[in-house]
Design a protein around this motif. Sequence first.
Motif, mmCIF file in Angstrom:
data_model
loop_
_atom_site.group_PDB
_atom_site.id
_atom_site.type_symbol
_atom_site.label_atom_id
_atom_site.label_comp_id
_atom_site.label_asym_id
_atom_site.label_seq_id
_atom_site.Cartn_x
_atom_site.Cartn_y
_atom_site.Cartn_z
ATOM 1 N N GLY A 1 0.651 -1.093 0.002
ATOM 2 C CA GLY A 1 -0.069 -0.022 -0.015
ATOM 3 C C GLY A 1 0.934 1.168 0.052
ATOM 4 N N ILE A 2 1.921 1.150 -0.430
ATOM 5 C CA ILE A 2 2.980 2.203 -0.326
ATOM 6 C C ILE A 2 2.383 3.239 -1.346
ATOM 7 C CG2 ILE A 2 5.380 2.938 -0.793
ATOM 8 C CD1 ILE A 2 6.245 0.575 0.690
ATOM 9 N N PHE A 3 2.173 2.793 -2.505
ATOM 10 C CA PHE A 3 1.616 3.557 -3.824
ATOM 11 C C PHE A 3 0.237 3.783 -3.633
ATOM 12 C CE2 PHE A 3 5.745 1.576 -5.480
ATOM 13 C CZ PHE A 3 6.448 2.545 -5.346
ATOM 14 N N LYS A 4 -0.353 4.899 -2.997
ATOM 15 C CA LYS A 4 -1.792 4.984 -2.622
ATOM 16 C C LYS A 4 -2.476 5.352 -4.065
ATOM 17 C CE LYS A 4 -1.932 5.480 2.065
ATOM 18 N NZ LYS A 4 -3.055 5.186 3.063
ATOM 19 N N SER A 5 -1.579 6.000 -5.052
ATOM 20 C CA SER A 5 -2.267 6.517 -6.301
ATOM 21 C C SER A 5 -2.808 5.349 -7.074
ATOM 22 C CB SER A 5 -1.034 7.316 -6.823
ATOM 23 O OG SER A 5 -0.233 6.464 -7.590
ATOM 24 N N ASP A 6 -2.437 4.325 -6.761
ATOM 25 C CA ASP A 6 -2.812 3.023 -7.437
ATOM 26 C C ASP A 6 -4.489 2.866 -7.020
ATOM 27 O OD1 ASP A 6 -0.673 2.758 -8.889
ATOM 28 O OD2 ASP A 6 -0.003 1.276 -7.580
ATOM 29 N N GLN A 7 -4.647 3.056 -5.777
ATOM 30 C CA GLN A 7 -6.059 3.018 -5.420
ATOM 31 C C GLN A 7 -7.105 3.838 -5.693
ATOM 32 O OE1 GLN A 7 -5.680 3.194 -1.173
ATOM 33 N NE2 GLN A 7 -4.321 1.570 -0.906
ATOM 34 N N PRO A 8 -8.187 3.552 -6.251
ATOM 35 C CA PRO A 8 -9.123 4.417 -6.754
ATOM 36 C C PRO A 8 -9.814 5.355 -5.747
ATOM 37 C CG PRO A 8 -10.098 1.986 -6.524
ATOM 38 C CD PRO A 8 -8.603 1.951 -6.062
ATOM 39 N N MET A 9 -10.595 6.447 -6.408
ATOM 40 C CA MET A 9 -10.963 7.470 -5.314
ATOM 41 C C MET A 9 -12.336 7.470 -5.821
ATOM 42 S SD MET A 9 -8.091 10.505 -5.443
ATOM 43 C CE MET A 9 -8.784 11.163 -4.194
ATOM 44 N N PHE A 10 -13.149 7.625 -5.086
ATOM 45 C CA PHE A 10 -14.477 7.923 -4.967
ATOM 46 C C PHE A 10 -15.127 9.257 -4.542
ATOM 47 C CE2 PHE A 10 -13.392 3.379 -4.866
ATOM 48 C CZ PHE A 10 -13.928 2.882 -5.968
ATOM 49 N N ASP A 11 -15.700 10.189 -5.307
ATOM 50 C CA ASP A 11 -16.266 11.197 -4.748
ATOM 51 C C ASP A 11 -14.978 12.192 -4.166
ATOM 52 O OD1 ASP A 11 -17.931 13.299 -4.295
ATOM 53 O OD2 ASP A 11 -18.631 12.680 -2.381
ATOM 54 N N GLY A 12 -13.658 11.827 -4.693
ATOM 55 C CA GLY A 12 -12.367 12.764 -4.288
ATOM 56 C C GLY A 12 -12.028 12.077 -3.075
ATOM 57 N N GLN A 13 -12.150 10.961 -2.674
ATOM 58 C CA GLN A 13 -11.762 10.177 -1.379
ATOM 59 C C GLN A 13 -11.378 8.732 -1.417
ATOM 60 O OE1 GLN A 13 -11.483 11.959 1.463
ATOM 61 N NE2 GLN A 13 -12.390 13.688 0.532
ATOM 62 N N ARG A 14 -10.639 8.200 -0.836
ATOM 63 C CA ARG A 14 -10.117 6.772 -0.933
ATOM 64 C C ARG A 14 -10.769 5.944 0.471
ATOM 65 N NH1 ARG A 14 -5.380 8.838 -3.183
ATOM 66 N NH2 ARG A 14 -4.997 8.018 -5.124
ATOM 67 N N PHE A 15 -11.228 4.955 0.370
ATOM 68 C CA PHE A 15 -11.806 4.447 1.229
ATOM 69 C C PHE A 15 -11.462 2.883 1.443
ATOM 70 C CE2 PHE A 15 -14.857 7.226 -0.283
ATOM 71 C CZ PHE A 15 -15.609 7.895 0.830
ATOM 72 N N ARG A 16 -11.315 2.621 2.803
ATOM 73 C CA ARG A 16 -10.920 1.122 2.962
ATOM 74 C C ARG A 16 -12.283 0.230 2.826
ATOM 75 N NH1 ARG A 16 -10.177 -2.280 7.613
ATOM 76 N NH2 ARG A 16 -10.746 -0.530 8.960
ATOM 77 N N THR A 17 -12.207 -0.781 2.123
ATOM 78 C CA THR A 17 -13.489 -1.553 1.759
ATOM 79 C C THR A 17 -12.906 -3.178 2.042
ATOM 80 O OG1 THR A 17 -13.098 -1.644 -0.471
ATOM 81 C CG2 THR A 17 -14.578 0.030 0.348
ATOM 82 N N VAL A 18 -13.777 -3.791 2.745
ATOM 83 C CA VAL A 18 -13.339 -5.138 2.932
ATOM 84 C C VAL A 18 -14.767 -5.974 2.686
ATOM 85 C CG1 VAL A 18 -12.907 -6.992 4.957
ATOM 86 C CG2 VAL A 18 -11.788 -4.584 4.870
#
Length: 116
Positions: free
Chosen positions: A22-39
């Motif tokens: 998770g070092i490269f957070k830019s790979d995680q999608p954003m939703f409504d301008g935010q990143r969320f932890r989903t499980v």
Amino acid sequence: MMTRVLCILALAATLGGCGRAGIFKSDQPMFDGQRFRTVVKTERKNRQVFAVTVHQVSKSVEGARAAADYKAKQHCIQYFGTSEIDWTVAPDADGQSLRIVENTLTFRGSCHDEAA
């Protein structure tokens, strides 16, 4: 020569774990301008029925809904080859029917099994 090989292997091992850690957070999608932890949680013997939980809903309820839908579709595609979901409690449900508990939303659904 042996030192060079060891250095290259050490560098490869270090960089190989970067994306997974998770070092490269830019790979995680954003939703409504935010990143969320989903499980996504399932029973190991029945991955078709699942619950997807989104944390930090206070950042954006609409973003949290989109993140849940995205994560659920990823799960269904991975295990069943389809993004079709029968929701018990859906991310697009009426806002008044959403139940936010401790800044967390949980949705439940079932993946369509294309093999069935």
